[in-house]
Scaffold this motif. Structure first.
Motif, short mmCIF file in Angstrom:
data_model
loop_
_atom_site.label_atom_id
_atom_site.label_comp_id
_atom_site.label_asym_id
_atom_site.label_seq_id
_atom_site.Cartn_x
_atom_site.Cartn_y
_atom_site.Cartn_z
N ALA A 129 -46.36 -65.11 -52.90
CA ALA A 129 -44.98 -65.54 -52.70
C ALA A 129 -44.81 -66.26 -51.37
CB ALA A 129 -44.03 -64.35 -52.78
N SER A 130 -43.85 -67.16 -51.34
CA SER A 130 -43.61 -67.98 -50.15
C SER A 130 -43.43 -67.12 -48.91
CB SER A 130 -42.35 -68.84 -50.37
OG SER A 130 -42.12 -69.63 -49.23
N THR A 131 -44.28 -67.34 -47.97
CA THR A 131 -44.27 -66.59 -46.70
C THR A 131 -44.75 -67.53 -45.61
OG1 THR A 131 -44.88 -64.57 -47.88
CG2 THR A 131 -45.14 -64.54 -45.51
N ASN A 132 -44.25 -67.37 -44.44
CA ASN A 132 -44.74 -68.18 -43.34
C ASN A 132 -45.97 -67.52 -42.76
OD1 ASN A 132 -45.23 -69.80 -41.16
ND2 ASN A 132 -43.13 -69.83 -40.44
N PHE A 133 -47.14 -67.87 -43.30
CA PHE A 133 -48.38 -67.24 -42.89
C PHE A 133 -48.72 -67.53 -41.43
CE2 PHE A 133 -49.28 -67.91 -47.53
CZ PHE A 133 -49.22 -66.57 -47.88
N ALA A 134 -48.15 -68.61 -40.92
CA ALA A 134 -48.53 -69.01 -39.56
C ALA A 134 -47.99 -68.04 -38.50
CB ALA A 134 -48.04 -70.42 -39.28
#
Length: 437
Positions: free
Chosen positions: A431-436
């Motif tokens: 799911a959309s996540t800000n991995f950074a």
């Protein structure tokens, strides 16, 4: 646009300069990808040729939504269908239906193309190949007698991957027969550990009297196939047949704190490969898949020990005898990058993402700029370091490197959605996540 997407597009520009157009579709010329007499696999194989390049094309289309990529993908798919329909055997395939070198890999990519385009011809070709695979299962319960992922195991994993979406008469029964064939090949050591020999090395010019300890040719890949058969059938004997394989890897590791085995057993030189084909990058898949299915913490510990094996070998910044000048997905850096990303998605450990970035940036630093795009020089034959190759394919060269860079691009962009190979257990849709962050 991240630098990784930009690089992946430049990679495809280099590949596409070798496009060959025919009335039946397109493929890519591999004639300058290797030096000397040795030539690796068929022009359409997943390993080195069009099927793998098509998979890379689909990933580029997904990342950019540029219709030119999809147009070329369909033309490449048309040529793959033509090859099957014309009853044209694939050169140098480990077996006719091998995944990386035979028609199972071609069908796998055509299925992905069908998912995107809904073109009936692609579905029909996948159906036809799957039916032929089931029909050609031998009375012995296998297709060739070589049970590793590189041969019959990969064929079975392909059937398992498509089984939910294709009705192929006799497919479940064929898979059960193959699973029982695997069980019959189990070998035992005096300490209670168990193992399998996935491939007889005499067929690839390997050392006689030895066997490969890695994933696609070794025990871990066979155990992985048994785990997937257990997941599909619910037959507990397939799970039970993997018991003791973990102990085999623990007992033969050259480290007490990590899992890293000599490339061959019996061992006489303590050389540890790093990559998918022979090292911790590949064997880790078995341990993670067992943990994913059962939740057994001992296998999570073992999975982390494979990461420790890479640490001990100095990966990704240090080269070694088992991590020579190879940047590809099979033996080298692209496979390391894809592993670190998979481990990050599985464990949510920020160190894995940092290692992925270090690995990817090393790839970019070593890329060779040409008038057409970027590529990598590789000493693909370990024993001939001066014989540099310029592979184009998914497992051997540029397409697989570009695809691994695209996976990091996705994570850097805050999402992950990538169609993994049939022997790749790591999270596929996140799911959309800000991995950074």
């Amino acid at each position: 646009m991240t630098k990784y997407l930009q690089a992946a597009q430049a990679v495809f520009d280099y590949i596409d300069a070798r496009q060959v157009t025919t009335p039946q579709g397109i493929y890519w010329d591999l004639s300058d990808a290797f030096n000397g007499d040795w030539r690796y696999y068929d022009d359409i194989s997943l390993y080195a040729g069009s099927a793998g390049i098509l998979k890379f094309l689909l990933a580029l289309y997904q990342a950019t939504e540029q219709e030119d990529y999809l147009t070329e993908a369909k033309l490449a798919g048309d040529y793959l269908c033509y090859r099957w329909e014309s009853h044209s055997p694939m050169q140098k395939a480990f077996t006719p239906y091998a995944f990386t070198t035979g028609y199972a890999g071609v069908a796998f990519v055509l299925d992905e193309l069908y998912t995107v385009t809904k073109t009936p011809r692609y579905h029909q070709t996948v159906q036809s190949i799957a039916e032929a695979i089931v029909r050609d299962l031998r009375p012995s319960g296998d297709w060739s007698g070589q049970i590793g992922v590189v041969a019959d195991g990969g064929t079975a994993l392909f059937l398992l991957a498509i089984a939910p979406r294709y009705h192929v008469k006799g497919l479940p029964a064929a898979l059960v027969r193959f699973g029982d064939r695997l069980i019959s090949q189990q070998r035992h050591e005096a300490d209670g550990s168990n193992y399998y020999i996935g491939f007889d090395l005499k067929f690839v010019g390997g050392p006689l009297g030895k066997f490969n300890t890695g994933f696609p040719l070794g025990p871990a890949g066979v155990a992985y196939t048994l785990l997937k058969l257990y997941e599909f059938t619910g037959e507990k004997r397939f799970l039970a047949a993997t018991v003791g394989v973990d102990k085999f890897y623990q007992n033969h590791s050259l480290s007490k704190q990590a899992i890293r085995l000599p490339h061959y057993l019996p061992d006489d030189n303590h050389m540890c490969y790093v990559g998918y084909c022979g090292g911790p990058v590949g064997t880790s898949r078995y341990f993670y898949e067992y943990y994913r299915q059962t939740g057994d913490p001992a296998y999570l510990t073992a999975f982390n020990q494979t990461i420790a094996g890479l640490d001990e070998l100095g990966v990704p910044t240090q080269r070694s005898e088992g991590y020579w000048q190879t940047e590809n997905y099979c033996c080298g850096t692209a496979g390391v990058l894809q592993f670190y990303l998979g481990a990050f998605l599985a464990l949510h450990d920020p160190r894995m993402l940092e290692l992925a970035k270090v690995t990817a940036d090393g790839l970019l630093a070593r890329a060779v700029a040409t008038d057409a795009g970027i590529m990598w020089q590789q000493a693909f034959e370990r024993k001939r370091p001066d014989n540099l190759a310029f592979g184009l394919g998914y497992y051997d060269g540029a397409a697989g490197i570009g695809a691994s860079l695209l996976q990091l691009h996705q994570v850097e962009s805050g999402y992950f959605d990538y169609q993994r190979m049939v022997d790749d257990p790591y999270p596929q849709n996140v799911a959309s996540t800000n991995f950074a962050e």
